[in-house]
Design a protein around this motif. Structure first.
Motif, PDB file in Angstrom:
ATOM      1  N   ALA A 298       0.818  -1.217   0.000  1.00 48.40           N
ATOM      2  CA  ALA A 298       0.000   0.000   0.000  1.00 48.40           C
ATOM      3  C   ALA A 298       0.850   1.263   0.000  1.00 48.40           C
ATOM      4  N   HIS A 299       1.960   1.238   0.751  1.00 45.87           N
ATOM      5  CA  HIS A 299       2.708   2.482   0.979  1.00 45.87           C
ATOM      6  C   HIS A 299       4.154   2.182   1.346  1.00 45.87           C
ATOM      7  N   PRO A 300       4.990   1.821   0.358  1.00 47.83           N
ATOM      8  CA  PRO A 300       6.404   1.623   0.688  1.00 47.83           C
ATOM      9  C   PRO A 300       7.004   2.920   1.220  1.00 47.83           C
ATOM     10  N   VAL A 301       7.802   2.818   2.276  1.00 48.08           N
ATOM     11  CA  VAL A 301       8.435   4.016   2.852  1.00 48.08           C
ATOM     12  C   VAL A 301       9.942   3.791   2.917  1.00 48.08           C
ATOM     13  N   LEU A 302      10.702   4.866   2.863  1.00 46.53           N
ATOM     14  CA  LEU A 302      12.141   4.732   3.075  1.00 46.53           C
ATOM     15  C   LEU A 302      12.369   4.277   4.519  1.00 46.53           C
ATOM     16  N   PRO A 303      13.406   3.468   4.771  1.00 52.05           N
ATOM     17  CA  PRO A 303      13.580   2.981   6.144  1.00 52.05           C
ATOM     18  C   PRO A 303      14.220   4.005   7.089  1.00 52.05           C
ATOM     19  N   PHE A 304      14.200   5.310   6.725  1.00 57.48           N
ATOM     20  CA  PHE A 304      14.924   6.320   7.501  1.00 57.48           C
ATOM     21  C   PHE A 304      14.169   6.788   8.745  1.00 57.48           C
ATOM     22  N   LEU A 305      12.988   6.216   8.960  1.00 55.84           N
ATOM     23  CA  LEU A 305      12.229   6.490  10.192  1.00 55.84           C
ATOM     24  C   LEU A 305      11.932   5.169  10.884  1.00 55.84           C
ATOM     25  N   ARG A 344      -2.116   9.496   7.420  1.00 56.46           N
ATOM     26  CA  ARG A 344      -0.983   9.092   8.261  1.00 56.46           C
ATOM     27  C   ARG A 344       0.134   8.458   7.421  1.00 56.46           C
ATOM     28  N   VAL A 345      -0.221   7.507   6.568  1.00 51.57           N
ATOM     29  CA  VAL A 345       0.838   6.825   5.817  1.00 51.57           C
ATOM     30  C   VAL A 345       1.487   7.772   4.810  1.00 51.57           C
ATOM     31  N   THR A 346       0.709   8.711   4.270  1.00 56.48           N
ATOM     32  CA  THR A 346       1.275   9.683   3.327  1.00 56.48           C
ATOM     33  C   THR A 346       2.260  10.593   4.071  1.00 56.48           C
ATOM     34  N   ARG A 347       1.887  10.979   5.280  1.00 56.33           N
ATOM     35  CA  ARG A 347       2.757  11.870   6.058  1.00 56.33           C
ATOM     36  C   ARG A 347       4.060  11.151   6.435  1.00 56.33           C
ATOM     37  N   ILE A 348       3.934   9.880   6.806  1.00 58.27           N
ATOM     38  CA  ILE A 348       5.141   9.129   7.208  1.00 58.27           C
ATOM     39  C   ILE A 348       6.032   8.874   5.992  1.00 58.27           C
ATOM     40  N   GLN A 349       5.415   8.625   4.839  1.00 61.02           N
ATOM     41  CA  GLN A 349       6.217   8.439   3.626  1.00 61.02           C
ATOM     42  C   GLN A 349       7.034   9.718   3.348  1.00 61.02           C
ATOM     43  N   ALA A 350       6.371  10.873   3.476  1.00 62.10           N
ATOM     44  CA  ALA A 350       7.050  12.147   3.209  1.00 62.10           C
ATOM     45  C   ALA A 350       8.124  12.423   4.262  1.00 62.10           C
ATOM     46  N   GLU A 351       7.839  12.089   5.506  1.00 61.79           N
ATOM     47  CA  GLU A 351       8.783  12.344   6.600  1.00 61.79           C
ATOM     48  C   GLU A 351      10.054  11.491   6.417  1.00 61.79           C
ATOM     49  N   GLY A 352       9.898  10.285   5.889  1.00 60.84           N
ATOM     50  CA  GLY A 352      11.063   9.431   5.616  1.00 60.84           C
ATOM     51  C   GLY A 352      11.966  10.093   4.577  1.00 60.84           C
ATOM     52  N   ARG A 353      11.347  10.658   3.532  1.00 68.97           N
ATOM     53  CA  ARG A 353      12.138  11.335   2.492  1.00 68.97           C
ATOM     54  C   ARG A 353      12.851  12.558   3.080  1.00 68.97           C
ATOM     55  N   ARG A 354      12.125  13.263   3.948  1.00 64.59           N
ATOM     56  CA  ARG A 354      12.696  14.464   4.571  1.00 64.59           C
ATOM     57  C   ARG A 354      13.901  14.076   5.441  1.00 64.59           C
ATOM     58  N   ASN A 355      13.754  12.988   6.192  1.00 64.85           N
ATOM     59  CA  ASN A 355      14.869  12.524   7.019  1.00 64.85           C
ATOM     60  C   ASN A 355      16.089  12.223   6.162  1.00 64.85           C
ATOM     61  N   GLY A 356      15.859  11.644   4.957  1.00 60.47           N
ATOM     62  CA  GLY A 356      16.970  11.369   4.043  1.00 60.47           C
ATOM     63  C   GLY A 356      17.725  12.661   3.725  1.00 60.47           C
TER      64      GLY A 356
END
Ligand SMILES: Cc1cc2nc3c(=O)[nH]c(=O)nc-3n(C[C@H](O)[C@H](O)[C@H](O)COP(=O)(O)OP(=O)(O)OC[C@H]3O[C@@H](n4cnc5c(N)ncnc54)[C@H](O)[C@@H]3O)c2cc1C
Length: 395
Positions: A298-305, A344-356
């Motif tokens: 559904a929502h792959p995220v970067l593992p940076f969070l 929520r999942v959209t925000r976490i996906q974006a936050e992972g990119r930001r952490n990168g």
């Protein structure tokens, strides 16, 4: 009220958690997995309080406590200088603030614990060696078609189909999204080392996070504290060949040529490295009709969070809560799932990119970043993520 028939495609952490959740609520579950066995990659996983709380509620705490560790803090350092930049409070602080622990665990340990629990539920049927090819929705029931390892084609109908089949999901096609994931520009190198071989200063009960412009490194103790899990992120133009390709330590050490001596020593220890290319896929729909997606499907995220598996676990708990009691209108319950999860999942996906971007910033930005981290202090560094760690399943 009789339970629903639920077919879950994929027996990763998300699919297993969902199967257990549904079975506990009286639904009958068929879990269909492409692989013929259940080996897991030798790597670690951080289980933040939003995920550990759910696993504890499923009754898994006694088994998990035997294998997890609970690091006291994250110590953030500069890759080149080796100097501490800041800290993030974990351990007792997290337990007290969120009412659940921040654990780190070997993936194989978590999978074994989930699988044992799943196997002990009479209402769950596990079918391995079956690759689901198509899923079709219909007003009364959904239908799945798969190919078995012997090449035969079989099918099944169910009230609900859950696609927990990872980033390259087939089930995603059935909800109208046929686009393929694209390379994110990062390769994650993963390995474990026996803790006794780890440089003394890096072997404490804490997570190490090293930040640099060309990538970052994370390490923490797993396997009841006997191994140290190491993940080194490399920015790359091309993905590695295949999913989890072997990597040569010389290449990694060349990438981290300017790293502090203790980190270079750690990176030189593992006997084998696996390289995982990280892929992105925009979040479109989470459900349609009788079909829903969870986890990386559904929502792959970067593992940076460290939130990919945690989100899959949250998805499973949310679906469980919305399907409890065998709702009259399945499509409505799944539409409610999408509404609950989307933001929520959209925000976490974006936050992972930001952490990168923050982790890999160049010298000037890094100077400001480091100052802010020092100024914020360990507890407020944790509190920034109240919105992640404080998650509660909808009633
Ligand atoms: C380097 C790295 C570090 C990470 N660290 C963390 C962390 O610390 N904390 C965290 O929460 N997350 C972390 N993650 C993310 C986490 O690993 C994933 O988000 C999580 O494992 C996804 O679980 P899943 O069940 O959704 O999918 P998967 O684990 O991908 O499972 C999908 C399953 O579906 C099966 N399947 C696929 N297609 C089919 C088909 N057609 N038919 C039948 N079966 C099929 C597959 O064989 C597989 O078993 C990390 C990821 C990486 C790469």
């Amino acid at each position: 009220m009789p339970g629903l028939s639920i077919a879950i495609v994929g027996a990763g952490i998300g699919g297993l958690t969902a199967a257990l959740t549904f079975a506990r609520q009286g639904h009958s579950v068929t879990l269909i997995e492409r692989r013929t066995g259940f080996s897991e990659v030798g790597a670690g996983l951080q289980l933040s309080p939003n995920a550990s709380r759910i696993l504890i509620r499923l009754g898994l705490a006694p088994a998990l406590r035997r294998v997890v560790t609970a690091p006291e803090r994250v110590l953030v350092r500069g890759i080149a200088s080796g100097r501490p930049i800041g800290e993030i409070a974990l351990g007792a602080y997290m337990q007290q603030r969120y009412g659940a622990p921040y654990w780190v665990v070997h993936r194989a340990d978590l999978q074994t614990i989930l699988l044992d629990a799943v196997r002990s539920e009479a209402s769950i049927r596990i079918m391995t060696g079956r690759k689901v090819e198509t899923v079709r929705d219909a007003p009364d029931q959904a239908e799945l078609v798969w190919t078995s390892s012997n090449g035969s084609r079989e099918s099944l109908t169910a009230d609900v189909v859950i696609g927990a089949d990872g980033v390259w999901s087939r089930v995603r096609h059935a909800i109208g999204d046929t686009s393929l994931p694209t390379f994110h520009g990062y390769v994650a190198w993963r390995a474990t080392v026996e803790r006794k071989f780890v440089p003394q200063e890096l072997a404490g009960n804490e997570t190490g996070l090293w930040l640099g412009a060309k990538g970052h490194v994370v390490h923490y103790p797993i396997f009841s504290g006997n191994l140290v899990n190491v993940v080194a992120i490399e920015r790359a133009r091309e993905p590695a060949d295949g999913w989890s390709a072997p990597g040569r330590a010389e290449d990694l050490l060349a990438h981290y040529g300017g790293a502090a001596p203790a980190l270079r020593e750690l990176l030189g220890k593992p006997r084998e490295w696996l390289r995982w290319s990280l892929f992105r896929h925009p979040i479109k729909n989470l459900a349609r009709g009788r079909i829903a997606l969870l986890g990386d499907a559904a929502h792959p995220v970067l593992p940076f969070l460290a939130q990919g598996a945690a989100l899959a676990i949250e998805d499973a708990a949310t679906l469980g809560s919305l399907l409890e009691g065998g709702p009259q209108d399945v499509a409505q319950a799944l539409a409610a799932y999408e509404r609950h999860r989307f933001e929520r999942v959209t925000r976490i996906q974006a936050e992972g990119r930001r952490n990168g971007r923050i982790y890999h910033s160049g010298a000037l930005v890094a100077f400001g970043r480091d100052k802010i981290m020092r100024w914020i202090g360990p507890e407020r560094m944790s509190n920034r993520y109240d919105w992640i760690y404080g998650f509660r399943t909808p009633e």
